[in-house]
Design a protein around this motif. Structure first.
Motif, PDB file in Angstrom:
ATOM      1  N   GLY A  69      -6.904  10.819  -2.935  1.00 46.08           N
ATOM      2  CA  GLY A  69      -7.032   9.821  -1.916  1.00 46.08           C
ATOM      3  C   GLY A  69      -7.652   8.617  -2.245  1.00 46.08           C
ATOM      4  N   PHE A  70      -8.745   8.667  -3.179  1.00 46.20           N
ATOM      5  CA  PHE A  70      -9.510   7.600  -3.288  1.00 46.20           C
ATOM      6  C   PHE A  70      -9.089   6.371  -3.941  1.00 46.20           C
ATOM      7  CE2 PHE A  70     -13.015   5.037  -5.067  1.00 46.20           C
ATOM      8  CZ  PHE A  70     -13.922   4.979  -3.968  1.00 46.20           C
ATOM      9  N   MET A  71      -7.914   6.785  -4.737  1.00 46.08           N
ATOM     10  CA  MET A  71      -7.298   5.346  -5.437  1.00 46.08           C
ATOM     11  C   MET A  71      -6.440   4.698  -4.183  1.00 46.08           C
ATOM     12  SD  MET A  71      -4.452   5.024  -8.448  1.00 46.08           S
ATOM     13  CE  MET A  71      -5.406   6.131  -9.368  1.00 46.08           C
ATOM     14  N   LEU A  85      -4.842   7.224   6.118  1.00 47.44           N
ATOM     15  CA  LEU A  85      -4.617   8.058   5.163  1.00 47.44           C
ATOM     16  C   LEU A  85      -4.809   9.514   5.331  1.00 47.44           C
ATOM     17  CD1 LEU A  85      -5.548   7.530   1.431  1.00 47.44           C
ATOM     18  CD2 LEU A  85      -6.395   9.613   2.250  1.00 47.44           C
ATOM     19  N   ALA A  86      -3.982  10.402   5.100  1.00 47.91           N
ATOM     20  CA  ALA A  86      -3.949  11.868   5.055  1.00 47.91           C
ATOM     21  C   ALA A  86      -3.293  12.541   4.397  1.00 47.91           C
ATOM     22  CB  ALA A  86      -3.434  12.103   6.605  1.00 47.91           C
ATOM     23  N   LEU A 116       2.143   2.017  -0.656  1.00 47.95           N
ATOM     24  CA  LEU A 116       1.338   0.986   0.121  1.00 47.95           C
ATOM     25  C   LEU A 116       2.222  -0.231   0.347  1.00 47.95           C
ATOM     26  CD1 LEU A 116      -2.080   1.067  -1.603  1.00 47.95           C
ATOM     27  CD2 LEU A 116      -1.427   1.836   0.808  1.00 47.95           C
ATOM     28  N   ASP A 117       2.996  -0.594  -0.485  1.00 46.64           N
ATOM     29  CA  ASP A 117       4.275  -1.789  -0.335  1.00 46.64           C
ATOM     30  C   ASP A 117       4.956  -1.157   0.832  1.00 46.64           C
ATOM     31  OD1 ASP A 117       2.806  -3.241  -2.264  1.00 46.64           O
ATOM     32  OD2 ASP A 117       4.583  -2.623  -3.746  1.00 46.64           O
ATOM     33  N   ARG A 118       5.594  -0.139   0.692  1.00 39.35           N
ATOM     34  CA  ARG A 118       6.532   0.172   1.587  1.00 39.35           C
ATOM     35  C   ARG A 118       5.999   0.353   3.057  1.00 39.35           C
ATOM     36  NH1 ARG A 118       9.673   5.406  -0.340  1.00 39.35           N
ATOM     37  NH2 ARG A 118       7.435   5.893  -0.718  1.00 39.35           N
ATOM     38  N   ALA A 119       4.640   0.963   3.186  1.00 40.27           N
ATOM     39  CA  ALA A 119       3.889   1.170   4.265  1.00 40.27           C
ATOM     40  C   ALA A 119       3.650  -0.047   5.194  1.00 40.27           C
ATOM     41  CB  ALA A 119       2.850   1.970   4.343  1.00 40.27           C
ATOM     42  N   ILE A 120       3.258  -1.236   4.275  1.00 48.79           N
ATOM     43  CA  ILE A 120       3.045  -2.450   4.984  1.00 48.79           C
ATOM     44  C   ILE A 120       4.347  -3.075   5.291  1.00 48.79           C
ATOM     45  CG2 ILE A 120       2.111  -4.786   4.245  1.00 48.79           C
ATOM     46  CD1 ILE A 120      -0.023  -3.021   2.405  1.00 48.79           C
ATOM     47  N   VAL A 154       0.560   7.848   4.026  1.00 47.11           N
ATOM     48  CA  VAL A 154      -0.289   6.530   4.546  1.00 47.11           C
ATOM     49  C   VAL A 154       0.603   5.832   5.379  1.00 47.11           C
ATOM     50  CG1 VAL A 154      -1.256   6.153   2.318  1.00 47.11           C
ATOM     51  CG2 VAL A 154       0.810   5.009   2.577  1.00 47.11           C
ATOM     52  N   LYS A 155      -0.291   5.066   6.356  1.00 49.68           N
ATOM     53  CA  LYS A 155       0.493   4.189   7.149  1.00 49.68           C
ATOM     54  C   LYS A 155      -0.558   3.029   7.581  1.00 49.68           C
ATOM     55  CE  LYS A 155       2.463   3.938  11.755  1.00 49.68           C
ATOM     56  NZ  LYS A 155       2.721   4.487  13.044  1.00 49.68           N
ATOM     57  N   GLN A 156      -0.170   1.943   7.509  1.00 48.94           N
ATOM     58  CA  GLN A 156      -0.873   0.849   7.838  1.00 48.94           C
ATOM     59  C   GLN A 156      -1.461   0.899   9.336  1.00 48.94           C
ATOM     60  OE1 GLN A 156       1.036  -3.149   8.208  1.00 48.94           O
ATOM     61  NE2 GLN A 156      -0.691  -4.053   7.236  1.00 48.94           N
TER      62      GLN A 156
END
Length: 158
Positions: A69-71, A85-86, A116-120, A154-156
């Motif tokens: 998760g940290f990265m 984040l979960a 992250l790209d896809r979530a954003i 992950v979700k924005q």
């Protein structure tokens, strides 16, 4: 003034102390943090040992959680994004008893960037599996002691 690794370790310690005390209790340290890889060490001490003098399952889970998760947290923060984040699932394979300090390694930086790209872009929750290998370099070099596959979600946040 301070190195990025020092700041990351300070953040991890404060996060553990204030939000997830079990993380703080295990005293993890970030050894490597770059675009592709994170390495976290949890010392084998009285507080992380089991009755067999190897690392307790719960401490191993804490190390896998942090490495997985940290990265993602760090990458989102560096982009100026807030994410939720979960972990939705965990699989663990225990191959050998870790009888020394354990280093948890996640090399899924490109996958996390893509998530992250896809979530954003979509605003949707994105779920992918990340792999974390646990090693005892002082005793066994690069031999994997345990392998974890965590479903990172992950979700924005808006």
């Amino acid at each position: 003034m301070f190195s990025p690794l020092f700041k990351a370790n300070l953040y991890l310690s404060l996060f553990g102390w204030s939000k997830v005390p079990l993380i703080w209790y295990c005293r993890p340290k970030i050894l490597t943090l770059n675009e592709q890889k994170v390495e976290i060490r949890i010392p084998l001490k009285r507080r992380t040992k089991n009755h067999l003098n190897s690392m307790y399952f719960g401490a191993l889970a804490v190390g896998a959680d942090i490495a997985g998760g940290f990265m993602a947290m760090n990458k989102a923060e560096s982009r100026g994004e807030k994410i939720s984040l979960a972990f939705k699932a965990v699989q663990g394979e225990f191959l050998k008893r870790p009888e020394a300090d354990v280093v948890f390694m996640c090399e899924d930086g490109a996958l996390i960037d893509n998530m992250l790209d896809r979530a954003i872009e979509t605003g949707e929750r994105i779920n992918e599996s990340v792999t974390i290998n646990a090693l005892c370099p002082s005793l066994h070099g690069d031999e994997v002691m345990a392998r974890f596959v965590l479903t990172l979600s992950v979700k924005q946040r808006r």
